[in-house]
Every structure is written in C-alpha cells, then in structure tokens.
Design a protein around this motif. Structure first.
Motif, PDB file in Angstrom:
ATOM      1  N   PHE A  31      76.574  49.797  92.751  1.00 30.70           N
ATOM      2  CA  PHE A  31      76.617  48.502  92.065  1.00 30.70           C
ATOM      3  C   PHE A  31      77.916  47.771  92.382  1.00 30.70           C
ATOM      4  CE2 PHE A  31      77.387  45.926  88.175  1.00 30.70           C
ATOM      5  CZ  PHE A  31      76.318  45.059  88.327  1.00 30.70           C
ATOM      6  N   THR A  32      79.032  48.505  92.376  1.00 31.74           N
ATOM      7  CA  THR A  32      80.323  47.902  92.703  1.00 31.74           C
ATOM      8  C   THR A  32      80.330  47.395  94.142  1.00 31.74           C
ATOM      9  OG1 THR A  32      81.423  49.378  91.145  1.00 31.74           O
ATOM     10  CG2 THR A  32      82.808  48.322  92.795  1.00 31.74           C
ATOM     11  N   GLY A  33      79.776  48.171  95.069  1.00 36.05           N
ATOM     12  CA  GLY A  33      79.703  47.748  96.464  1.00 36.05           C
ATOM     13  C   GLY A  33      78.870  46.492  96.641  1.00 36.05           C
ATOM     14  N   VAL A  34      77.753  46.414  95.924  1.00 36.48           N
ATOM     15  CA  VAL A  34      76.901  45.222  95.994  1.00 36.48           C
ATOM     16  C   VAL A  34      77.661  44.005  95.472  1.00 36.48           C
ATOM     17  CG1 VAL A  34      74.824  44.141  95.027  1.00 36.48           C
ATOM     18  CG2 VAL A  34      74.715  46.467  95.923  1.00 36.48           C
ATOM     19  N   LEU A  35      78.384  44.168  94.358  1.00 30.76           N
ATOM     20  CA  LEU A  35      79.168  43.045  93.818  1.00 30.76           C
ATOM     21  C   LEU A  35      80.277  42.628  94.777  1.00 30.76           C
ATOM     22  CD1 LEU A  35      79.485  43.928  90.019  1.00 30.76           C
ATOM     23  CD2 LEU A  35      78.002  42.219  91.098  1.00 30.76           C
ATOM     24  N   CYS A  36      80.915  43.590  95.433  1.00 33.37           N
ATOM     25  CA  CYS A  36      81.948  43.263  96.428  1.00 33.37           C
ATOM     26  C   CYS A  36      81.354  42.494  97.605  1.00 33.37           C
ATOM     27  CB  CYS A  36      82.635  44.534  96.920  1.00 33.37           C
ATOM     28  SG  CYS A  36      83.693  45.305  95.691  1.00 33.37           S
ATOM     29  N   ALA A  37      80.195  42.944  98.071  1.00 32.89           N
ATOM     30  CA  ALA A  37      79.530  42.246  99.172  1.00 32.89           C
ATOM     31  C   ALA A  37      79.159  40.824  98.764  1.00 32.89           C
ATOM     32  CB  ALA A  37      78.286  43.012  99.609  1.00 32.89           C
ATOM     33  N   LEU A  38      78.644  40.676  97.553  1.00 39.66           N
ATOM     34  CA  LEU A  38      78.280  39.344  97.058  1.00 39.66           C
ATOM     35  C   LEU A  38      79.500  38.444  96.951  1.00 39.66           C
ATOM     36  CD1 LEU A  38      76.117  37.453  95.908  1.00 39.66           C
ATOM     37  CD2 LEU A  38      76.580  38.434  93.655  1.00 39.66           C
ATOM     38  N   SER A  39      80.614  38.984  96.465  1.00 40.53           N
ATOM     39  CA  SER A  39      81.807  38.144  96.363  1.00 40.53           C
ATOM     40  C   SER A  39      82.339  37.774  97.742  1.00 40.53           C
ATOM     41  CB  SER A  39      82.887  38.818  95.511  1.00 40.53           C
ATOM     42  OG  SER A  39      83.468  39.881  96.176  1.00 40.53           O
ATOM     43  N   GLY A  40      82.205  38.676  98.715  1.00 36.80           N
ATOM     44  CA  GLY A  40      82.596  38.345 100.083  1.00 36.80           C
ATOM     45  C   GLY A  40      81.738  37.239 100.664  1.00 36.80           C
ATOM     46  N   ILE A  41      80.442  37.322 100.420  1.00 35.72           N
ATOM     47  CA  ILE A  41      79.524  36.281 100.897  1.00 35.72           C
ATOM     48  C   ILE A  41      79.853  34.940 100.245  1.00 35.72           C
ATOM     49  CG2 ILE A  41      77.109  35.504 100.818  1.00 35.72           C
ATOM     50  CD1 ILE A  41      76.363  38.524 101.115  1.00 35.72           C
ATOM     51  N   LEU A  42      80.102  34.960  98.943  1.00 30.89           N
ATOM     52  CA  LEU A  42      80.438  33.717  98.237  1.00 30.89           C
ATOM     53  C   LEU A  42      81.769  33.134  98.708  1.00 30.89           C
ATOM     54  CD1 LEU A  42      79.246  34.605  94.617  1.00 30.89           C
ATOM     55  CD2 LEU A  42      78.144  33.065  96.263  1.00 30.89           C
ATOM     56  N   SER A  43      82.743  34.013  99.017  1.00 26.66           N
ATOM     57  CA  SER A  43      84.033  33.532  99.523  1.00 26.66           C
ATOM     58  C   SER A  43      83.878  32.869 100.880  1.00 26.66           C
ATOM     59  CB  SER A  43      85.032  34.686  99.626  1.00 26.66           C
ATOM     60  OG  SER A  43      85.353  35.187  98.364  1.00 26.66           O
ATOM     61  N   VAL A  44      83.108  33.486 101.760  1.00 26.62           N
ATOM     62  CA  VAL A  44      82.869  32.899 103.077  1.00 26.62           C
ATOM     63  C   VAL A  44      82.122  31.579 102.937  1.00 26.62           C
ATOM     64  CG1 VAL A  44      81.624  33.203 105.255  1.00 26.62           C
ATOM     65  CG2 VAL A  44      82.994  35.071 104.345  1.00 26.62           C
ATOM     66  N   ALA A  45      81.151  31.536 102.015  1.00 21.46           N
ATOM     67  CA  ALA A  45      80.408  30.288 101.801  1.00 21.46           C
ATOM     68  C   ALA A  45      81.321  29.193 101.258  1.00 21.46           C
ATOM     69  CB  ALA A  45      79.253  30.537 100.833  1.00 21.46           C
ATOM     70  N   ARG A  46      82.243  29.573 100.376  1.00 20.18           N
ATOM     71  CA  ARG A  46      83.140  28.571  99.787  1.00 20.18           C
ATOM     72  C   ARG A  46      84.109  28.009 100.822  1.00 20.18           C
ATOM     73  NH1 ARG A  46      87.907  29.460  95.379  1.00 20.18           N
ATOM     74  NH2 ARG A  46      88.485  27.278  95.230  1.00 20.18           N
ATOM     75  N   PHE A  47      84.701  28.885 101.633  1.00 21.41           N
ATOM     76  CA  PHE A  47      85.708  28.443 102.603  1.00 21.41           C
ATOM     77  C   PHE A  47      85.114  28.100 103.963  1.00 21.41           C
ATOM     78  CE2 PHE A  47      88.168  31.142  99.634  1.00 21.41           C
ATOM     79  CZ  PHE A  47      88.972  30.134  99.115  1.00 21.41           C
ATOM     80  N   GLU A  48      83.812  28.327 104.135  1.00 23.40           N
ATOM     81  CA  GLU A  48      83.082  28.006 105.350  1.00 23.40           C
ATOM     82  C   GLU A  48      83.649  28.690 106.588  1.00 23.40           C
ATOM     83  OE1 GLU A  48      82.918  23.752 105.575  1.00 23.40           O
ATOM     84  OE2 GLU A  48      81.573  23.612 103.865  1.00 23.40           O
ATOM     85  N   GLN A  49      84.268  29.844 106.380  1.00 22.45           N
ATOM     86  CA  GLN A  49      84.764  30.632 107.503  1.00 22.45           C
ATOM     87  C   GLN A  49      85.083  32.044 107.026  1.00 22.45           C
ATOM     88  OE1 GLN A  49      88.567  29.443 109.000  1.00 22.45           O
ATOM     89  NE2 GLN A  49      89.402  29.012 106.996  1.00 22.45           N
ATOM     90  N   ALA A  50      85.020  32.978 107.937  1.00 23.82           N
ATOM     91  CA  ALA A  50      85.431  34.346 107.643  1.00 23.82           C
ATOM     92  C   ALA A  50      86.844  34.518 108.178  1.00 23.82           C
ATOM     93  CB  ALA A  50      84.486  35.336 108.296  1.00 23.82           C
ATOM     94  N   ASN A  51      87.705  35.055 107.357  1.00 23.99           N
ATOM     95  CA  ASN A  51      89.093  35.238 107.736  1.00 23.99           C
ATOM     96  C   ASN A  51      89.507  36.635 107.309  1.00 23.99           C
ATOM     97  OD1 ASN A  51      91.922  35.264 107.841  1.00 23.99           O
ATOM     98  ND2 ASN A  51      92.057  33.088 107.339  1.00 23.99           N
ATOM     99  N   ARG A  52      90.110  37.377 108.193  1.00 23.32           N
ATOM    100  CA  ARG A  52      90.463  38.748 107.837  1.00 23.32           C
ATOM    101  C   ARG A  52      91.535  38.806 106.753  1.00 23.32           C
ATOM    102  NH1 ARG A  52      93.804  40.793 113.119  1.00 23.32           N
ATOM    103  NH2 ARG A  52      95.430  39.237 112.987  1.00 23.32           N
ATOM    104  N   TYR A  53      92.247  37.725 106.518  1.00 27.25           N
ATOM    105  CA  TYR A  53      93.275  37.709 105.486  1.00 27.25           C
ATOM    106  C   TYR A  53      92.752  37.181 104.148  1.00 27.25           C
ATOM    107  CZ  TYR A  53      96.274  38.427 109.495  1.00 27.25           C
ATOM    108  OH  TYR A  53      96.831  38.936 110.632  1.00 27.25           O
ATOM    109  N   LEU A  54      91.502  36.769 104.131  1.00 26.52           N
ATOM    110  CA  LEU A  54      90.900  36.248 102.906  1.00 26.52           C
ATOM    111  C   LEU A  54      90.831  37.362 101.864  1.00 26.52           C
ATOM    112  CD1 LEU A  54      89.545  33.733 101.675  1.00 26.52           C
ATOM    113  CD2 LEU A  54      87.382  34.618 102.497  1.00 26.52           C
ATOM    114  N   GLY A  55      91.420  37.136 100.736  1.00 23.31           N
ATOM    115  CA  GLY A  55      91.401  38.134  99.667  1.00 23.31           C
ATOM    116  C   GLY A  55      92.473  39.195  99.792  1.00 23.31           C
TER     117      GLY A  55
END
Length: 176
Positions: free
Chosen positions: A71-95
């Motif tokens: 459950f924790t892993g799923v929530l982490c994945a979801l927050s990663g997806i939402l972060s990428v959607a918000r910033f419109e890019q994947a960044n290794r330093y994000l978070g």
C-alpha cells in the motif's frame, strides 16, 4: 459569490483553496477512523507495537506487513506520478530530501520508529511544523547546505527523544 459581487477568478481560487484544505482534513479524519475503529487498523497498530503479541493473538503479521508495504509503495508511485504531472517533467532531484522531512514530521506528530504509536492528525501537525521550518529557511534565504544541516540536526534530536521515550517505557514495563 455572484450575490457578494466577488470577482469570479478570486472566487474560484478561494474555493479551490477551501476544497484543498478540507480534502487534507477529510483524509486525516478518514485515516484516523480507519486506524482506531477498523479491525484492520487495530491489527496494524498492534503489529507495529508488539509483533510477538500480534503473532500470539493469531494475526498473520507477515501478511499485514506485506500489505502495508505494498500500500505504501502504491501511494509513493501515485505521488510520483502526480508530481511529474504537476511539473510536466521528470527530474531526478524532484523530491530530494522529502524522505527525511517525512520521517521528522511523523515523529514530531507522535509516531514512534518502533511502531504502534501515532495518528494521522499528529502527522498532519508534524507536517505543518516542518513546513513552517522549511518556509522560514526560504524567507530568511538560508542556503540549502545549511538547511540540510539543520534538518539533519532536527532528525537526530527527534530520533534521540523517541529512543529515550522507548527506553523509559521498556524500563517501566520491566523489559530492561
């Protein structure tokens, strides 16, 4: 809002802020109710507090922990997806550094590193406290290097206090 003659843009932004605030409160209340009153939540608390006792009561603690990690892993994945959607890019330093801030927030909110203690409301309070500290760093334009030093010192302090409280509890119970 039309009756009050409020600018539609301001009314929309204000309503969005209210909805976001209410969503955090509803989420915290929902998690608190789940942990306190549902059988699964109580089993999770007991497993975290005393795994041996949970085993003796017949709980499948391996399954409880596995489901918790999933459950924790799923929530982490979801927050990663939402972060990428918000910033419109994947960044290794994000978070970067969020994990330490999250741990500190939980412990400040009353959770214990050994498990079995804490609440969603307490964690929310810890998040608010850490957010204020980080915001203070930014307002005073403190360099990020020093921010890491201070956050690390706060982590060491809260973990030390948590460890002291655990030892004191164990002494009181005669385990030491």
């Amino acid at each position: 809002m039309a009756v009050l003659k409020i600018n539609p843009l301001i009314a929309t932004i204000g309503t969005m802020g209210i909805a976001q605030g209410i969503a955090m409160v509803v989420l915290a209340v929902g998690i608190t109710l789940f942990l306190r009153y549902s059988p699964a939540g109580r089993k999770l608390y007991l497993t975290g507090d005393n795994r041996e006792a949970a085993d003796l009561m017949g709980f499948n603690t391996d399954r409880i922990l596995m489901l918790t990690y999933i459950f924790t892993g799923v929530l982490c994945a979801l927050s990663g997806i939402l972060s990428v959607a918000r910033f419109e890019q994947a960044n290794r330093y994000l978070g970067e550094g969020v994990n330490v801030t999250a741990i500190i927030s939980c412990i400040l909110g009353g959770a214990s590193l050994t498990g079995g203690r804490g609440s969603a409301a307490g964690t929310l309070g810890g998040v608010v406290c850490m957010s204020l500290i980080i915001n203070m760093f930014n307002l005073f334009e403190i360099k990020s290097t020093w921010q890491y030093v201070v956050v690390g010192a706060i982590l060491m302090l809260v973990v030390s206090v948590d460890g002291y409280l655990i030892l004191r509890k164990q002494k009181a119970l005669g385990k030491i």
